[in-house]
Write a protein that holds these residues in place. Sequence first.
Motif, PDB file in Angstrom:
ATOM      1  N   LEU A 193      21.943 -34.065   6.391  1.00 26.37           N
ATOM      2  CA  LEU A 193      20.500 -34.178   6.549  1.00 26.37           C
ATOM      3  C   LEU A 193      19.923 -33.238   7.597  1.00 26.37           C
ATOM      4  N   ALA A 194      20.703 -32.923   8.610  1.00 23.93           N
ATOM      5  CA  ALA A 194      20.193 -32.029   9.649  1.00 23.93           C
ATOM      6  C   ALA A 194      19.997 -30.638   9.051  1.00 23.93           C
ATOM      7  N   GLU A 195      18.923 -29.990   9.437  1.00 26.72           N
ATOM      8  CA  GLU A 195      18.648 -28.658   8.923  1.00 26.72           C
ATOM      9  C   GLU A 195      19.102 -27.624   9.942  1.00 26.72           C
ATOM     10  N   ALA A 196      19.964 -26.737   9.498  1.00 25.14           N
ATOM     11  CA  ALA A 196      20.429 -25.663  10.380  1.00 25.14           C
ATOM     12  C   ALA A 196      19.478 -24.477  10.225  1.00 25.14           C
TER      13      ALA A 196
ATOM     14  N   ASP B   2      29.096 -42.998  14.779  1.00 22.66           N
ATOM     15  CA  ASP B   2      30.121 -43.344  13.789  1.00 22.66           C
ATOM     16  C   ASP B   2      29.506 -43.907  12.522  1.00 22.66           C
ATOM     17  N   ASP B   3      28.403 -44.635  12.644  1.00 21.94           N
ATOM     18  CA  ASP B   3      27.745 -45.206  11.462  1.00 21.94           C
ATOM     19  C   ASP B   3      27.249 -44.113  10.517  1.00 21.94           C
ATOM     20  N   GLU B   4      26.641 -43.077  11.078  1.00 22.76           N
ATOM     21  CA  GLU B   4      26.139 -41.998  10.230  1.00 22.76           C
ATOM     22  C   GLU B   4      27.280 -41.200   9.608  1.00 22.76           C
ATOM     23  N   ILE B   5      28.326 -40.954  10.365  1.00 21.53           N
ATOM     24  CA  ILE B   5      29.487 -40.247   9.813  1.00 21.53           C
ATOM     25  C   ILE B   5      30.085 -41.083   8.681  1.00 21.53           C
ATOM     26  N   SER B   6      30.257 -42.375   8.920  1.00 23.69           N
ATOM     27  CA  SER B   6      30.831 -43.269   7.908  1.00 23.69           C
ATOM     28  C   SER B   6      29.981 -43.298   6.637  1.00 23.69           C
TER      29      SER B   6
ATOM     30  N   THR C 286      25.853 -34.528  14.972  1.00 20.59           N
ATOM     31  CA  THR C 286      24.759 -33.574  15.122  1.00 20.59           C
ATOM     32  C   THR C 286      24.418 -32.919  13.789  1.00 20.59           C
ATOM     33  N   ALA C 287      25.420 -32.592  13.012  1.00 23.76           N
ATOM     34  CA  ALA C 287      25.192 -31.956  11.709  1.00 23.76           C
ATOM     35  C   ALA C 287      24.626 -32.924  10.687  1.00 23.76           C
ATOM     36  N   ILE C 288      24.900 -34.200  10.847  1.00 24.93           N
ATOM     37  CA  ILE C 288      24.499 -35.208   9.870  1.00 24.93           C
ATOM     38  C   ILE C 288      23.113 -35.780  10.154  1.00 24.93           C
ATOM     39  N   ALA C 289      22.802 -35.991  11.426  1.00 21.39           N
ATOM     40  CA  ALA C 289      21.603 -36.744  11.816  1.00 21.39           C
ATOM     41  C   ALA C 289      20.313 -36.061  11.371  1.00 21.39           C
ATOM     42  N   GLU C 290      19.491 -36.823  10.675  1.00 17.76           N
ATOM     43  CA  GLU C 290      18.183 -36.317  10.260  1.00 17.76           C
ATOM     44  C   GLU C 290      17.246 -36.255  11.466  1.00 17.76           C
ATOM     45  N   ASP C 291      17.332 -37.269  12.303  1.00 18.28           N
ATOM     46  CA  ASP C 291      16.516 -37.316  13.511  1.00 18.28           C
ATOM     47  C   ASP C 291      17.326 -36.731  14.659  1.00 18.28           C
ATOM     48  N   GLN C 292      16.969 -35.559  15.080  1.00 20.94           N
ATOM     49  CA  GLN C 292      17.732 -34.837  16.096  1.00 20.94           C
ATOM     50  C   GLN C 292      17.297 -35.146  17.533  1.00 20.94           C
ATOM     51  N   THR C 293      16.360 -36.088  17.718  1.00 22.29           N
ATOM     52  CA  THR C 293      15.851 -36.365  19.059  1.00 22.29           C
ATOM     53  C   THR C 293      16.926 -36.858  20.007  1.00 22.29           C
TER      54      THR C 293
END
Length: 153
Positions: free
Chosen positions: A15-18, A127-131, A113-120
């Motif tokens: 979800l994170a935009e590079a 671990d929840d988002e990775i899972s 960091t790569a997964i999180a949509e909300d980068q704040t």
Amino acid sequence: MSPLKPYEVFRPTLLAEADPDVDYLQAIQDFASQRIEAISKSIIYQMQRIDSVGVFEGEAPKLRSLWDEWCWYQHRYGSDCGSLSQSFEMSLNALIEGTVEELGQAEAVLLSTAIAEDQTDMPNRSDDEISAVVRDVITEAAGYRSMSRFEIY
């Protein structure tokens, strides 16, 4: 018994935009995609080594592993089967959570960091988002698997 081949999975949707103009952000995205793929394959490999419990014995007696049963469940039942759904979800979640918990702090932060949509709140370990992403990759792989060899005609 012949050794099992690693099961192919699809690249995860992160979800994170590079920013394509910032090389290190793209490198983090690439690393995370490859690592999530590897983690997903590892969990599928573990599932292939856990004997089936025989819950689908009457309709698909050739299912030999938890992976076979998970795929059958995904194709035939989805997530609307009460205690059956709970049992399968708990089994998969335990494997995923155990694997994700073993990740080193630096690696988990990069993946988060790569997964999180909300980068704040980044960089933080999640671990929840990775899972959740690993689970999506595994579920998608199960959905694409052909189950015709297990069907009874």
